[in-house]
Design an enzyme around this catalytic site. Structure first.
Site, PDB file in Angstrom:
ATOM      1  CG  HIS A  61      -1.890   1.162   1.179  1.00 39.65           C
ATOM      2  ND1 HIS A  61      -2.116   1.980   2.259  1.00 39.65           N
ATOM      3  CD2 HIS A  61      -2.678   1.644   0.185  1.00 39.65           C
ATOM      4  CE1 HIS A  61      -3.003   2.906   1.932  1.00 39.65           C
ATOM      5  NE2 HIS A  61      -3.361   2.713   0.672  1.00 39.65           N
ATOM      6  CG  LEU A 109      17.484   9.733   0.294  1.00 39.13           C
ATOM      7  CD1 LEU A 109      18.863  10.270  -0.087  1.00 39.13           C
ATOM      8  CD2 LEU A 109      16.398  10.688  -0.168  1.00 39.13           C
TER       9      LEU A 109
END
Length: 398
Positions: A21, A52
């Protein structure tokens, strides 16, 4: 192209426990999303350390993308899933949407993405985690760039959609006609058998009748809810006093509709209607024994969602006992008000009630006292011309 300050995208892909999700926002570096990007990077929350998105170590993607884990990282195994397949999948998806032109290549340097990523602690299959997160990220970015969904799409789907976690849709009675089955039998064992026999239909309302509630209390609504979590359940309290308190009690017991007597003081009915709205239930005013429903309803400064024109059981066979002028009631309360009729409804006159303008027909003994409860209920639904709206409906994203 990002014309506004930022765009939002969401996508759910896959199957448990590796299900992915993604919630994300895309915006320019000098926007609020850019500020959120830096704030999250500089002040990480414990157990939710942002990372990142990188194709490989030392090769972050453009637009610069920050991954925020939704689930608290409690072990090295949890960390491996985020730093491994999830991070790689999100990065590859971002790079691919730039290559495919979803995000213009010339804008990639000026944009940032903040992506909230769900990885279930029970997920074990790294291949699935990667594939599902890759697909979800691409879809979420595409939706963000296309500003999906439109407001028209939201309004179209809001009363049709079923949330995957709860497994049923909330029915706000926006598509009449409806058949309301009145469970006035103060015997839970019989009531339970009737409920189990009733067909599952979007056009069915289950009423916890006044005698049933008087014997078992308003919590009987929850017992019905356990048997039929998807159904619209009406609590027929016939409130006469303390309207706000009784509406709150029924709402807390998960009633979708709550009934107040039209014989109650105007102030009581108004408090009742206002409290129903607060708890997310529809309000119903029952006109049983009211000689002039139109005048009483006209005094209300707030109008109910439903008005029930009700003939008592003791007089429903009398020729002079009629439901009244449905259209006059609708003019007083507004076009959005649903009109229910109760008392003496049989299959032979159900269609007549609907033709007269009724939105809901309330049936008791003709169904609950039948040898074949399911067959009797289906006979009424057939007379009403009811079809299952979503029986052949295929859900699509766009």
């Amino acid at each position: 192209m990002i014309k506004d300050e930022f765009s939002v995208g969401e996508a759910l892909v896959g199957e448990e426990p590796e299900l992915a999700h993604i919630d994300l926002a895309i915006g320019r570096k000098n926007s609020k999303i850019g500020q959120a990007f830096m704030d999250s990077l500089a002040q990480p929350r414990q157990g939710h350390t942002p990372i990142l998105a990188v194709i490989r170590p030392n090769l972050p993607v453009k637009p610069s993308t920050l991954i925020l884990p939704k689930v608290t990282i409690r072990s090295l195994e949890d960390a491996d899933k985020i730093f491994g397949p999830a991070q790689s999948a999100v990065a590859k998806a971002v790079a691919d949407v730039v290559e495919e032109g979803v995000i213009p290549k010339e804008e990639a340097e000026s944009l940032v993405i903040v992506a909230s990523v769900f990885v279930h602690p029970r997920g074990k299959d790294y291949s699935r985690i990667y594939r599902y997160n890759y697909g979800a990220t691409k879809l979420a970015i595409k939706r963000a760039m296309e500003k999906f969904p439109s407001i028209d799409k939201v309004l179209e789907e809001k009363d049709k959609a079923t949330h995957g976690v709860i497994g049923f849709r909330m029915n706000n009675l926006k598509n009449p006609p409806y058949l309301e089955v009145a469970l006035d039998i103060p015997d839970w064992r019989r009531v339970e058998g009737i409920i189990r026999s009733l067909p599952r239909s979007d056009s069915l309302i289950i009423e916890a009748g006044t005698p049933l509630i008087k014997r078992y209390g308003v919590e009987v609504v929850q017992k019905i809810r356990q048997l039929r979590p998807e159904s619209v359940i009406l609590a027929d309290l016939k409130t006469l006093d303390t309207g706000n308190i009784e509406a709150r009690m029924a709402g807390d017991a998960t009633a979708n509709v709550v009934a107040c007597s039209g014989l109650a003081p105007v102030n009581t009915m108004e408090k009742f209607i206002e409290e129903c709205e607060k708890v997310g239930a529809l309000s119903l005013i029952d006109t049983l024994n009211l000689s002039d429903p139109k005048t009483v309803l006209g005094k209300l400064t707030v109008k109910p969602n439903i008005v029930e024109l009700h003939r008592a059981i003791d007089v429903e066979e009398e020729e002079e006992a009629r439901w009244g002028n449905i259209e006059e009631i609708r003019k007083v309360c507004g076009d959005d008000t649903l009109i229910a009729v109760a008392g003496g409804i049989r299959t032979k006159n159900a269609k007549k009630a609907l033709d007269a303008g009724a939105d809901i027909i309330v049936v008791g003994r003709a169904i609950t006292g039948a040898k074949d409860v399911a067959g009797a209920a289906r006979a009424f639904l057939q007379q009403m011309g009811v079809e299952e709206v979503d029986q052949f409906r295929v859900m699509t994203d766009f």
